[in-house]
Motif scaffolding. Sequence first.
Motif, PDB file in Angstrom:
ATOM      1  N   ALA A  30      21.268 -74.944  36.204  1.00  0.00           N
ATOM      2  CA  ALA A  30      21.273 -75.727  34.970  1.00  0.00           C
ATOM      3  C   ALA A  30      20.241 -76.847  35.029  1.00  0.00           C
ATOM      4  CB  ALA A  30      22.663 -76.318  34.734  1.00  0.00           C
ATOM      5  N   LEU A  31      20.126 -77.469  36.194  1.00  0.00           N
ATOM      6  CA  LEU A  31      19.205 -78.592  36.367  1.00  0.00           C
ATOM      7  C   LEU A  31      17.754 -78.116  36.370  1.00  0.00           C
ATOM      8  CD1 LEU A  31      19.476 -81.643  36.805  1.00  0.00           C
ATOM      9  CD2 LEU A  31      19.413 -81.227  39.265  1.00  0.00           C
ATOM     10  N   GLY A  32      17.485 -77.061  37.122  1.00  0.00           N
ATOM     11  CA  GLY A  32      16.115 -76.568  37.252  1.00  0.00           C
ATOM     12  C   GLY A  32      15.691 -75.644  36.138  1.00  0.00           C
ATOM     13  N   GLY A  33      16.671 -75.065  35.419  1.00  0.00           N
ATOM     14  CA  GLY A  33      16.342 -74.117  34.363  1.00  0.00           C
ATOM     15  C   GLY A  33      15.545 -74.723  33.233  1.00  0.00           C
ATOM     16  N   VAL A  34      15.655 -76.034  33.055  1.00  0.00           N
ATOM     17  CA  VAL A  34      14.902 -76.687  31.976  1.00  0.00           C
ATOM     18  C   VAL A  34      13.473 -76.999  32.392  1.00  0.00           C
ATOM     19  CG1 VAL A  34      16.973 -77.742  30.994  1.00  0.00           C
ATOM     20  CG2 VAL A  34      15.629 -79.025  32.639  1.00  0.00           C
ATOM     21  N   ALA A  57       7.543 -85.518  19.140  1.00  0.00           N
ATOM     22  CA  ALA A  57       7.691 -84.067  18.979  1.00  0.00           C
ATOM     23  C   ALA A  57       8.718 -83.514  19.957  1.00  0.00           C
ATOM     24  CB  ALA A  57       6.343 -83.377  19.188  1.00  0.00           C
ATOM     25  N   TYR A  58       8.620 -83.925  21.223  1.00  0.00           N
ATOM     26  CA  TYR A  58       9.568 -83.444  22.231  1.00  0.00           C
ATOM     27  C   TYR A  58      10.968 -84.002  21.987  1.00  0.00           C
ATOM     28  CZ  TYR A  58       6.668 -80.729  25.404  1.00  0.00           C
ATOM     29  OH  TYR A  58       5.909 -79.737  25.960  1.00  0.00           O
ATOM     30  N   ALA A  59      11.063 -85.210  21.452  1.00  0.00           N
ATOM     31  CA  ALA A  59      12.378 -85.783  21.151  1.00  0.00           C
ATOM     32  C   ALA A  59      13.047 -85.014  20.009  1.00  0.00           C
ATOM     33  CB  ALA A  59      12.232 -87.261  20.791  1.00  0.00           C
ATOM     34  N   LEU A  60      12.272 -84.697  18.954  1.00  0.00           N
ATOM     35  CA  LEU A  60      12.833 -83.958  17.816  1.00  0.00           C
ATOM     36  C   LEU A  60      13.290 -82.561  18.225  1.00  0.00           C
ATOM     37  CD1 LEU A  60      10.302 -84.940  14.988  1.00  0.00           C
ATOM     38  CD2 LEU A  60      12.703 -85.633  15.169  1.00  0.00           C
ATOM     39  N   SER A  61      12.420 -81.832  18.924  1.00  0.00           N
ATOM     40  CA  SER A  61      12.799 -80.484  19.359  1.00  0.00           C
ATOM     41  C   SER A  61      13.896 -80.553  20.414  1.00  0.00           C
ATOM     42  CB  SER A  61      11.582 -79.722  19.896  1.00  0.00           C
ATOM     43  OG  SER A  61      10.935 -80.440  20.913  1.00  0.00           O
ATOM     44  N   GLY A  62      13.901 -81.628  21.208  1.00  0.00           N
ATOM     45  CA  GLY A  62      14.947 -81.797  22.221  1.00  0.00           C
ATOM     46  C   GLY A  62      16.320 -81.970  21.587  1.00  0.00           C
ATOM     47  N   VAL A  63      16.382 -82.708  20.475  1.00  0.00           N
ATOM     48  CA  VAL A  63      17.659 -82.873  19.753  1.00  0.00           C
ATOM     49  C   VAL A  63      18.149 -81.514  19.265  1.00  0.00           C
ATOM     50  CG1 VAL A  63      18.717 -83.802  17.656  1.00  0.00           C
ATOM     51  CG2 VAL A  63      17.273 -85.267  19.082  1.00  0.00           C
ATOM     52  N   LEU A  64      17.230 -80.695  18.727  1.00  0.00           N
ATOM     53  CA  LEU A  64      17.598 -79.361  18.249  1.00  0.00           C
ATOM     54  C   LEU A  64      18.138 -78.507  19.388  1.00  0.00           C
ATOM     55  CD1 LEU A  64      17.707 -77.221  16.030  1.00  0.00           C
ATOM     56  CD2 LEU A  64      15.292 -76.722  16.492  1.00  0.00           C
ATOM     57  N   VAL A  65      17.468 -78.554  20.537  1.00  0.00           N
ATOM     58  CA  VAL A  65      17.897 -77.768  21.699  1.00  0.00           C
ATOM     59  C   VAL A  65      19.250 -78.237  22.207  1.00  0.00           C
ATOM     60  CG1 VAL A  65      17.344 -77.172  24.090  1.00  0.00           C
ATOM     61  CG2 VAL A  65      15.553 -77.157  22.376  1.00  0.00           C
ATOM     62  N   MET A  66      19.478 -79.554  22.211  1.00  0.00           N
ATOM     63  CA  MET A  66      20.785 -80.078  22.634  1.00  0.00           C
ATOM     64  C   MET A  66      21.912 -79.543  21.758  1.00  0.00           C
ATOM     65  SD  MET A  66      19.941 -84.082  23.365  1.00  0.00           S
ATOM     66  CE  MET A  66      18.552 -84.572  24.374  1.00  0.00           C
ATOM     67  N   ILE A 170       9.285 -83.204  40.031  1.00  0.00           N
ATOM     68  CA  ILE A 170       9.173 -83.940  38.768  1.00  0.00           C
ATOM     69  C   ILE A 170       9.825 -85.322  38.875  1.00  0.00           C
ATOM     70  CG2 ILE A 170      11.280 -83.186  37.555  1.00  0.00           C
ATOM     71  CD1 ILE A 170       9.435 -82.705  35.107  1.00  0.00           C
ATOM     72  N   THR A 171      10.857 -85.454  39.713  1.00  0.00           N
ATOM     73  CA  THR A 171      11.476 -86.765  39.928  1.00  0.00           C
ATOM     74  C   THR A 171      10.492 -87.701  40.628  1.00  0.00           C
ATOM     75  OG1 THR A 171      13.682 -85.774  40.090  1.00  0.00           O
ATOM     76  CG2 THR A 171      13.410 -87.987  40.990  1.00  0.00           C
ATOM     77  N   LEU A 172       9.778 -87.176  41.646  1.00  0.00           N
ATOM     78  CA  LEU A 172       8.764 -87.971  42.349  1.00  0.00           C
ATOM     79  C   LEU A 172       7.658 -88.387  41.392  1.00  0.00           C
ATOM     80  CD1 LEU A 172       7.640 -89.135  44.992  1.00  0.00           C
ATOM     81  CD2 LEU A 172       6.559 -86.909  45.422  1.00  0.00           C
ATOM     82  N   PHE A 173       7.250 -87.444  40.532  1.00  0.00           N
ATOM     83  CA  PHE A 173       6.215 -87.749  39.540  1.00  0.00           C
ATOM     84  C   PHE A 173       6.663 -88.891  38.627  1.00  0.00           C
ATOM     85  CE2 PHE A 173       4.740 -87.252  35.175  1.00  0.00           C
ATOM     86  CZ  PHE A 173       3.356 -87.284  35.345  1.00  0.00           C
ATOM     87  N   LEU A 251      15.346 -86.868  30.342  1.00  0.00           N
ATOM     88  CA  LEU A 251      14.630 -87.334  31.533  1.00  0.00           C
ATOM     89  C   LEU A 251      13.405 -86.476  31.828  1.00  0.00           C
ATOM     90  CD1 LEU A 251      14.556 -89.208  34.027  1.00  0.00           C
ATOM     91  CD2 LEU A 251      15.959 -87.521  35.221  1.00  0.00           C
ATOM     92  N   PHE A 252      13.609 -85.166  31.945  1.00  0.00           N
ATOM     93  CA  PHE A 252      12.526 -84.305  32.409  1.00  0.00           C
ATOM     94  C   PHE A 252      11.449 -84.060  31.357  1.00  0.00           C
ATOM     95  CE2 PHE A 252      15.896 -82.447  35.398  1.00  0.00           C
ATOM     96  CZ  PHE A 252      15.541 -83.326  36.407  1.00  0.00           C
ATOM     97  N   TYR A 253      11.831 -83.856  30.116  1.00  0.00           N
ATOM     98  CA  TYR A 253      10.849 -83.540  29.078  1.00  0.00           C
ATOM     99  C   TYR A 253      10.313 -84.800  28.401  1.00  0.00           C
ATOM    100  CZ  TYR A 253      11.476 -78.462  29.149  1.00  0.00           C
ATOM    101  OH  TYR A 253      11.478 -77.156  29.523  1.00  0.00           O
ATOM    102  N   ILE A 254      11.208 -85.504  27.728  1.00  0.00           N
ATOM    103  CA  ILE A 254      10.757 -86.656  26.941  1.00  0.00           C
ATOM    104  C   ILE A 254      10.228 -87.753  27.861  1.00  0.00           C
ATOM    105  CG2 ILE A 254      11.440 -88.356  25.201  1.00  0.00           C
ATOM    106  CD1 ILE A 254      13.727 -86.348  24.447  1.00  0.00           C
ATOM    107  N   GLY A 255      10.938 -87.981  28.993  1.00  0.00           N
ATOM    108  CA  GLY A 255      10.508 -89.010  29.944  1.00  0.00           C
ATOM    109  C   GLY A 255       9.139 -88.734  30.527  1.00  0.00           C
ATOM    110  N   SER A 256       8.902 -87.483  30.935  1.00  0.00           N
ATOM    111  CA  SER A 256       7.609 -87.182  31.558  1.00  0.00           C
ATOM    112  C   SER A 256       6.474 -87.225  30.542  1.00  0.00           C
ATOM    113  CB  SER A 256       7.653 -85.828  32.274  1.00  0.00           C
ATOM    114  OG  SER A 256       7.965 -84.788  31.385  1.00  0.00           O
ATOM    115  N   MET A 257       6.734 -86.820  29.281  1.00  0.00           N
ATOM    116  CA  MET A 257       5.693 -86.924  28.250  1.00  0.00           C
ATOM    117  C   MET A 257       5.328 -88.399  28.024  1.00  0.00           C
ATOM    118  SD  MET A 257       4.661 -83.970  27.254  1.00  0.00           S
ATOM    119  CE  MET A 257       4.966 -83.365  28.914  1.00  0.00           C
ATOM    120  N   ALA A 258       6.343 -89.263  28.001  1.00  0.00           N
ATOM    121  CA  ALA A 258       6.087 -90.700  27.807  1.00  0.00           C
ATOM    122  C   ALA A 258       5.245 -91.261  28.947  1.00  0.00           C
ATOM    123  CB  ALA A 258       7.413 -91.448  27.697  1.00  0.00           C
TER     124      ALA A 258
END
Length: 461
Positions: A30-34, A57-66, A170-173, A251-258
């Motif tokens: 579940a954690l790595g699948g994203v 863009a990632y926040a909007l699509s992320g809400v849809l995916v959630m 990605i956490t280190l990044f 964290l992984f998508y929206i955070g890394s894009m920011a």
Amino acid sequence: MPSSTTTGTPPSTDASLSHGLKQRHLSMIALGGVIGAGLFVGSGAGIAAAGPSIVVAYALSGVLVMLVMRMLGEMSAAYPSSGSFSAHAERAIGPWAGFTAGWSFWVLLCTAVGLEGIGAAKIVSGWLPGTPEWAWVALFMVVFCGTNLAAVKNFGEFEFWFAALKVGAITLFLVLGVLAILGILPGTDSPGASHLTDFLPNGGEGLVIGLLASVFAYGGLETVTIAAAESENPVKGVASAVRTAMWRIALFYIGSMAVIVTLVPWDSKEVVEKGPYVAALDELGIPGAGQLMNVVVLVALLSAMNANIYGASRIAYSLVERGQGPKGLGRVSGGVPRIAVLASSVFGFLCVLLSYWRPDDVFAWLLNMIGAVILAVWVFIAVSQLRLRRRLERESPEKLAVRMWAFPWLTWVALAGMAAVFVLMAREPDTRVQLYSTGGMILVLAGVGYGWQRVRAGHQV
């Protein structure tokens, strides 16, 4: 095997499959699948089009995916099945819907296996010049086909360690990026907000392109609900995965894009050429960043190959168990649907061969055909949840271990969001072809599925 009827009540468990996945496997899947290769590499084109607004863009699509994950989690916790949304669609809408959702997703996963194999082979052949890419693809196919032919716990172990490496990377990044932005990373100066001033450089059109790119970067989240059916405690596994989906996406998508658009100018050529993560690490002056990220991307691709062969074989098995495919694919030995694993792997390798033999017509047509499948699957999920929730509340309220938020309003909001994405795809020349090609395949499968349903109904009279 039991087969379904026109009442749409497929079995809720898969008795013949083993239950060898432990909670730690499911948690890490579940954690790595994203975290897919699309996030590490494909997000570059979205940044180039949308600029800093890619975060929106990632926040909007992320809400849809959630919302989609919450709906799928509600149904999968109530009715654990390796068929996941396909079995739910059959139960809620009818056998034709389960047939259409299941086989279209099977084609998507098998084709994705081939694409991921090609991507992984390009990286390895770049390290070892002169070695043929097709040979590396064949090797990867053999390895992961073998992994999936063995006990399901082997698949779980591979994914556990693949996911652990991706999450660690990605956490280190993110940690390094945040330290650099705050100006406390040795040897770097904080960029402040200097790269964020031109927030919408290409206007609304650029944001639309970024939004479409971000929607398709979220593929792969469904695997955990397929895998849960073979875990020690399916209901607990699904509930846990779905409840943590929100912070994982944030964290992984929206955070890394920011972090990326703050550290690197959005119009830097390196964002597209090298990938946004490599470009950000180069900006920090970290030696060997390019090769390090290549290793991480390779792991992400191999992880996706492994997970997609698994997912395709279980979807095929579930369809056959419900009487919607060739009986041979449903044979189980050692708790594994081995014929389905082989068929899915062969289809994936055939896609690779098509990329060499017919790259400009057959292969291009295949890629377009799967372009919008994930959106069609999301529509089936939302409609199924609308119908099943009322039935569950009336007949088995104790099965609602996971509940969709603000039902039914947020389900309708999600459907409206999906409709908006379809409209945006129809507006863009690059995605319009994908929309129409996928639509054609869905209509053909729906027609076949409906014809099969009518024939079965006639036999049962």
